[in-house]
Design an enzyme around this catalytic site. Structure first.
Site, PDB file in Angstrom:
ATOM      1  N   SER A  59       0.864  -1.190   0.000  1.00 45.53           N
ATOM      2  CA  SER A  59       0.000   0.000   0.000  1.00 45.53           C
ATOM      3  C   SER A  59       0.894   1.231   0.000  1.00 45.53           C
ATOM      4  O   SER A  59       2.072   1.139   0.374  1.00 45.53           O
ATOM      5  CB  SER A  59      -0.942  -0.009   1.201  1.00 45.53           C
ATOM      6  OG  SER A  59      -0.220  -0.184   2.397  1.00 45.53           O
TER       7      SER A  59
ATOM      8  N   GLU B 210       1.230   5.545   0.807  1.00 44.94           N
ATOM      9  CA  GLU B 210       0.699   6.791   1.380  1.00 44.94           C
ATOM     10  C   GLU B 210       1.119   7.978   0.516  1.00 44.94           C
ATOM     11  O   GLU B 210       2.279   8.088   0.113  1.00 44.94           O
ATOM     12  CB  GLU B 210       1.221   6.993   2.809  1.00 44.94           C
ATOM     13  CG  GLU B 210       0.669   8.277   3.428  1.00 44.94           C
ATOM     14  CD  GLU B 210       1.306   8.624   4.760  1.00 44.94           C
ATOM     15  OE1 GLU B 210       0.942   7.999   5.760  1.00 44.94           O
ATOM     16  OE2 GLU B 210       2.177   9.519   4.785  1.00 44.94           O
TER      17      GLU B 210
ATOM     18  N   ASP C 145      -1.458  15.581  15.938  1.00 48.77           N
ATOM     19  CA  ASP C 145      -0.431  16.206  16.781  1.00 48.77           C
ATOM     20  C   ASP C 145      -0.937  17.498  17.397  1.00 48.77           C
ATOM     21  O   ASP C 145      -1.887  18.106  16.910  1.00 48.77           O
ATOM     22  CB  ASP C 145       0.801  16.525  15.922  1.00 48.77           C
ATOM     23  CG  ASP C 145       1.636  15.276  15.697  1.00 48.77           C
ATOM     24  OD1 ASP C 145       1.767  14.485  16.644  1.00 48.77           O
ATOM     25  OD2 ASP C 145       2.142  15.120  14.578  1.00 48.77           O
TER      26      ASP C 145
ATOM     27  N   PHE D  84      13.158  14.054  10.753  1.00 51.13           N
ATOM     28  CA  PHE D  84      11.821  13.483  10.892  1.00 51.13           C
ATOM     29  C   PHE D  84      11.836  12.437  12.017  1.00 51.13           C
ATOM     30  O   PHE D  84      10.950  12.402  12.886  1.00 51.13           O
ATOM     31  CB  PHE D  84      11.445  12.859   9.543  1.00 51.13           C
ATOM     32  CG  PHE D  84      10.015  12.487   9.386  1.00 51.13           C
ATOM     33  CD1 PHE D  84       9.012  13.115  10.104  1.00 51.13           C
ATOM     34  CD2 PHE D  84       9.654  11.483   8.480  1.00 51.13           C
ATOM     35  CE1 PHE D  84       7.679  12.756   9.945  1.00 51.13           C
ATOM     36  CE2 PHE D  84       8.328  11.118   8.309  1.00 51.13           C
ATOM     37  CZ  PHE D  84       7.344  11.750   9.050  1.00 51.13           C
TER      38      PHE D  84
ATOM     39  N   HIS E   3       3.527  -1.033   3.933  1.00 46.87           N
ATOM     40  CA  HIS E   3       2.902   0.265   3.619  1.00 46.87           C
ATOM     41  C   HIS E   3       4.027   1.278   3.385  1.00 46.87           C
ATOM     42  O   HIS E   3       4.797   1.578   4.297  1.00 46.87           O
ATOM     43  CB  HIS E   3       2.035   0.707   4.798  1.00 46.87           C
ATOM     44  CG  HIS E   3       1.291   1.984   4.567  1.00 46.87           C
ATOM     45  ND1 HIS E   3       0.214   2.095   3.712  1.00 46.87           N
ATOM     46  CD2 HIS E   3       1.457   3.227   5.089  1.00 46.87           C
ATOM     47  CE1 HIS E   3      -0.255   3.333   3.724  1.00 46.87           C
ATOM     48  NE2 HIS E   3       0.496   4.047   4.538  1.00 46.87           N
TER      49      HIS E   3
HETATM   50  P1  FAD Z   1      -2.696   7.808  19.655  1.00 50.33           P
HETATM   51  O1  FAD Z   1      -2.342   6.413  19.340  1.00 50.33           O
HETATM   52  O2  FAD Z   1      -4.063   8.077  20.109  1.00 50.33           O
HETATM   53  O3  FAD Z   1      -1.681   8.391  20.763  1.00 50.33           O
HETATM   54  C1  FAD Z   1      -0.275   8.237  20.620  1.00 50.33           C
HETATM   55  C2  FAD Z   1       0.277   7.640  21.914  1.00 50.33           C
HETATM   56  O4  FAD Z   1       0.037   8.547  22.982  1.00 50.33           O
HETATM   57  C3  FAD Z   1      -0.413   6.341  22.291  1.00 50.33           C
HETATM   58  O5  FAD Z   1       0.236   5.220  21.729  1.00 50.33           O
HETATM   59  C4  FAD Z   1      -0.392   6.362  23.790  1.00 50.33           C
HETATM   60  O6  FAD Z   1       0.800   5.825  24.287  1.00 50.33           O
HETATM   61  C5  FAD Z   1      -0.438   7.848  24.123  1.00 50.33           C
HETATM   62  N1  FAD Z   1      -1.810   8.302  24.396  1.00 50.33           N
HETATM   63  C6  FAD Z   1      -2.540   9.202  23.690  1.00 50.33           C
HETATM   64  N2  FAD Z   1      -3.732   9.427  24.268  1.00 50.33           N
HETATM   65  C7  FAD Z   1      -3.765   8.661  25.368  1.00 50.33           C
HETATM   66  C8  FAD Z   1      -4.739   8.455  26.414  1.00 50.33           C
HETATM   67  N3  FAD Z   1      -5.889   9.136  26.436  1.00 50.33           N
HETATM   68  N4  FAD Z   1      -4.423   7.584  27.394  1.00 50.33           N
HETATM   69  C9  FAD Z   1      -3.263   6.905  27.397  1.00 50.33           C
HETATM   70  N5  FAD Z   1      -2.292   7.067  26.444  1.00 50.33           N
HETATM   71  C10 FAD Z   1      -2.546   7.920  25.449  1.00 50.33           C
HETATM   72  N6  FAD Z   1      -0.816  13.185  11.585  1.00 50.33           N
HETATM   73  C11 FAD Z   1      -1.567  14.089  10.906  1.00 50.33           C
HETATM   74  O7  FAD Z   1      -1.738  15.232  11.365  1.00 50.33           O
HETATM   75  N7  FAD Z   1      -2.126  13.754   9.694  1.00 50.33           N
HETATM   76  C12 FAD Z   1      -2.007  12.520   9.151  1.00 50.33           C
HETATM   77  O8  FAD Z   1      -2.530  12.255   8.082  1.00 50.33           O
HETATM   78  C13 FAD Z   1      -1.234  11.534   9.852  1.00 50.33           C
HETATM   79  N8  FAD Z   1      -1.097  10.282   9.370  1.00 50.33           N
HETATM   80  C14 FAD Z   1      -0.433   9.339  10.108  1.00 50.33           C
HETATM   81  C15 FAD Z   1      -0.387   8.014   9.646  1.00 50.33           C
HETATM   82  C16 FAD Z   1       0.252   7.021  10.398  1.00 50.33           C
HETATM   83  C17 FAD Z   1       0.272   5.612   9.879  1.00 50.33           C
HETATM   84  C18 FAD Z   1       0.885   7.364  11.627  1.00 50.33           C
HETATM   85  C19 FAD Z   1       1.597   6.296  12.426  1.00 50.33           C
HETATM   86  C20 FAD Z   1       0.858   8.671  12.085  1.00 50.33           C
HETATM   87  C21 FAD Z   1       0.191   9.678  11.347  1.00 50.33           C
HETATM   88  N9  FAD Z   1       0.102  10.988  11.797  1.00 50.33           N
HETATM   89  C22 FAD Z   1      -0.645  11.915  11.090  1.00 50.33           C
HETATM   90  C23 FAD Z   1       0.794  11.412  13.020  1.00 50.33           C
HETATM   91  C24 FAD Z   1      -0.110  11.297  14.238  1.00 50.33           C
HETATM   92  O9  FAD Z   1      -1.174  12.208  14.139  1.00 50.33           O
HETATM   93  C25 FAD Z   1       0.733  11.617  15.473  1.00 50.33           C
HETATM   94  O10 FAD Z   1       1.694  10.613  15.699  1.00 50.33           O
HETATM   95  C26 FAD Z   1      -0.096  11.856  16.720  1.00 50.33           C
HETATM   96  O11 FAD Z   1       0.751  12.439  17.722  1.00 50.33           O
HETATM   97  C27 FAD Z   1      -0.680  10.603  17.292  1.00 50.33           C
HETATM   98  O12 FAD Z   1      -1.822  10.204  16.638  1.00 50.33           O
HETATM   99  P2  FAD Z   1      -2.402   8.691  16.919  1.00 50.33           P
HETATM  100  O13 FAD Z   1      -3.797   8.606  16.506  1.00 50.33           O
HETATM  101  O14 FAD Z   1      -1.484   7.692  16.380  1.00 50.33           O
HETATM  102  O15 FAD Z   1      -2.319   8.773  18.506  1.00 50.33           O
END
Ligand code: FAD
Length: 289
Positions: free
Chosen positions: A10, A12, A104, A211, A260
């Site tokens: 896949s 991105e 973020d 990065f 990916h």
């Molecule tokens: P989460 O998994 O929700 O949180 C990250 C970590 O923080 C968790 O593993 C956990 O340890 C901790 N955490 C967070 N909240 C809690 C809670 N309430 N309780 C306990 N622990 C918690 N960013 C963009 O802006 N746009 C994009 O399109 C984008 N695409 C991405 C694609 C992929 C495949 C990845 C891996 C990242 C991408 N990101 C993107 C970056 C991402 O938004 C950041 O890494 C962000 O800081 C975390 O988002 P997440 O949903 O993975 O976080």
């Protein structure tokens, strides 16, 4: 190279913000579409800055290339109603997959703070989407900057899976062991859904290091040395293809079935790595026949 079954791949992409960037995206899709990826995905700019552009790129790629496109969506700076309106527009356009992320903190802010009426976390977002979409989530083989340690990341990932996610895509990493250790930890915590390694072909070593520092990805010393030597000989691209192919090959040798690629809208290295792994247009056509 060992004789291993061809993986599902896949790609991105990110949405273009200028005319020049548009041409680069279409060149990228054009070059990689013939490899028949299982899905592609389009990122969502920090703070929702590319809301409309992401939507347009997702629907245009799907329509023009017949590819399955997953739209990235974050919780940043939007109410639940606004986020759900974006999801509804995707559903209406026939998009069936979302990469659901927390997102973020905005630039300058120390940490993520949810919008007063928004989704507070990725888990909440996944829960709100999983009845209508195939939901993929992010995963972190090396501790995410917001997490206590890798186990905390794995346990949080389990919550995302329990909320309805069907697979996770990892942050990039430089050594196969990093992913394999993480996969074992996920299995030990009861995660059964696929964890797809995120692969970054390295176009610019200094950029990749910057990065990596932002994401908490460890940079092995040997890799820094290898790029220093390759730079002297003008062979950085060759090194990137060789190292990335080796990384993918090591993962496939350990039973990984999906890869990916973070293309950064620069298709050549991804294409060359795929070709080196035996993933070609001809092979894709044979599979369809
Ligand atoms: P989460 O998994 O929700 O949180 C990250 C970590 O923080 C968790 O593993 C956990 O340890 C901790 N955490 C967070 N909240 C809690 C809670 N309430 N309780 C306990 N622990 C918690 N960013 C963009 O802006 N746009 C994009 O399109 C984008 N695409 C991405 C694609 C992929 C495949 C990845 C891996 C990242 C991408 N990101 C993107 C970056 C991402 O938004 C950041 O890494 C962000 O800081 C975390 O988002 P997440 O949903 O993975 O976080």
């Amino acid at each position: 190279m060992e004789n291993i079954m061809a993986p599902r791949i896949s790609f991105e992409f990110f949405p273009p913000q200028t005319l020049d960037a548009s041409f680069r995206l279409w060149e990228t899709v054009q070059m990689l579409a013939p490899l028949r990826p299982a899905f592609t995905s389009v990122t969502y700019g920090a703070g929702g800055a590319t809301r409309k552009l992401t939507h347009d790129a997702v629907t245009t790629i799907g329509r023009n290339y017949g590819l399955n496109v997953a739209a990235h969506l974050t919780c940043v700076d939007a109410s639940r109603a606004e986020t759900l309106a974006i999801a509804n527009a995707y559903a209406a356009a026939g998009v069936t997959e979302i990469v659901a992320l927390r997102g973020d903190a905005p630039q300058g802010a120390a940490r993520f703070v949810p919008h007063a009426e928004g989704f507070a976390s990725s888990v909440e977002l996944v829960g709100a989407l999983a009845d209508r979409f195939t939901v993929r989530v992010g995963a972190y083989p090396e501790p995410h900057p917001d997490s206590a340690d890798t186990l905390a990341d794995v346990r949080w990932l389990k919550q995302k899976m329990d909320a309805g996610a069907s697979s996770a895509i990892t942050q990039f990493f430089f050594e196969a062991e990093t992913f394999l250790r993480f996969r074992d930890l996920c299995a030990a915590e009861g995660i059964t859904a696929p964890i797809i390694p995120g692969i970054l072909p390295i176009h610019d070593w200094n950029g990749a290091k910057r990065f990596a520092a932002r994401c908490g990805t460890q940079v092995p010393v040997w890799l820094d040395d290898a790029y220093a030597a390759a730079r002297r000989d003008g062979r950085e691209e060759l090194l990137s293809v060789a190292l990335c192919t080796e990384l993918c090959d090591a993962l496939l040798g350990e039973g990984v079935e999906d890869l990916h690629f973070y293309t950064l809208n620069r298709p050549h290295l991804t294409r060359d790595v795929c070709h080196a792994l035996g993933i070609t247009q001809e092979a894709a056509l044979e599979k369809v026949a």
